[in-house]
Design an enzyme around this catalytic site. Sequence first.
Site, PDB file in Angstrom:
ATOM      1  CG  ASP A  88      84.776   3.925  90.167  1.00 59.95           C
ATOM      2  OD1 ASP A  88      85.641   4.143  89.262  1.00 59.95           O
ATOM      3  OD2 ASP A  88      83.494   3.938  90.433  1.00 59.95           O
TER       4      ASP A  88
ATOM      5  CG  ASN B 293      79.762  12.271  82.313  1.00 60.14           C
ATOM      6  OD1 ASN B 293      79.892  13.336  82.982  1.00 60.14           O
ATOM      7  ND2 ASN B 293      80.916  11.741  82.635  1.00 60.14           N
TER       8      ASN B 293
ATOM      9  CG  HIS C 280      80.484  15.315  79.069  1.00 54.59           C
ATOM     10  ND1 HIS C 280      81.063  14.016  79.406  1.00 54.59           N
ATOM     11  CD2 HIS C 280      79.843  14.973  78.075  1.00 54.59           C
ATOM     12  CE1 HIS C 280      80.876  13.191  78.413  1.00 54.59           C
ATOM     13  NE2 HIS C 280      80.138  13.579  77.722  1.00 54.59           N
TER      14      HIS C 280
ATOM     15  CG  ASP D 236      83.513  18.352  83.404  1.00 61.30           C
ATOM     16  OD1 ASP D 236      84.067  17.423  83.593  1.00 61.30           O
ATOM     17  OD2 ASP D 236      83.658  19.406  82.628  1.00 61.30           O
TER      18      ASP D 236
ATOM     19  CD  GLU E  13      84.722   6.759  86.416  1.00 65.24           C
ATOM     20  OE1 GLU E  13      84.327   5.727  86.082  1.00 65.24           O
ATOM     21  OE2 GLU E  13      85.133   7.459  85.735  1.00 65.24           O
TER      22      GLU E  13
END
Length: 356
Positions: free
Chosen positions: A234, A242, A247, A251, A277
Amino acid sequence: MAVYSYLMVWAATLLGIRIGYFEPDTPHWLLFGATLAANLVFFLIIRSGRSERWTDPSLTVPQMMVGIILITALLHYSRELRGAMIAIYFMAMTFGVFALSRQRMILMSGFVLLCFCGLEAWEWQQAPETKILSISFGHTSILLLGLLWFVYVGGHIRNLQQRNQQQRASLRAQQRHLEQINVQLQDAMARLEDVAIRDALTGLFNRRHFMERIDEEIARAERSGRPLHLALIDLDHFKQINDSHGHQAGDQVLRTFAETARQTLRRSDLLARYGGEEFVVLFTDGEAEDIRQVLERLRQALSQHRFNGPPAFSVTLSAGVASWHQSDTADTLIQRADEALYRAKHNGRNQLVAVD
């Protein structure tokens, strides 16, 4: 074929001389020797490849002209057989039926008529008392009719050949087109298959494909008894990334992790995006300590990477590792790895926690 035909005619000429149908002084050695020598020259030119630069690489027209000249010379010595010997002209014309266009067949027919009429005119001049006009006219008429038939049939056969060549060329073009379509379909199928098992953002395997593979690997481990380990990973505080950087930055973090993991993990390790994630790795080879060292290298490599801001930032990961036991299914193995991941996050993140 030409040599075989000449030998047959030579044999027939020798027989005709013996039984009196040809003049006894017929120079057959000279006639057929010169003809066969000319054919040898044609053969050498064709075999050398020099004729390939010409429009008639088989030298059909020169070979026919040599044969026509030979037949014309034989007619001069053929006494009462001239009417029958005229048919040998058609043997020479046969060689052009499958190779020459209608225009060239007309020219070759004109050459035959020129040779025969020239012979008749020369004999009329040299010995008119031996010539009969009706017979000469009859021979010329029969020869003309035969040549017209050859021109017509030869042109028809040539047209059929051209249509056949066009059809074959069309079929070859269609075959090439179908092959191209087949390649395109195979590429499309490969892309569709890849899309079905890959995550669009990271290029890693997706969760569905991973769940299919883990069942296969567990079945293989049950048969072989080889060790099997699973790690859930994780990315720490991903939601904050974010929220703070957007975002697009999130990404980029996911793509960077995927590329770092591909470079750090081993080729035998199965890496997939589990969701959001979260990532999952199935280790099908190696002991627990080996797996821990691999994951530790991945953790350090990711934490050392700096992402452009503003402001610049770094990302860490937490991982939980579980070792497979004979009683484990895919769900129980993932559940134990998830519990180890929870402990890693609860203990402060940016660390690995392994359970047996």
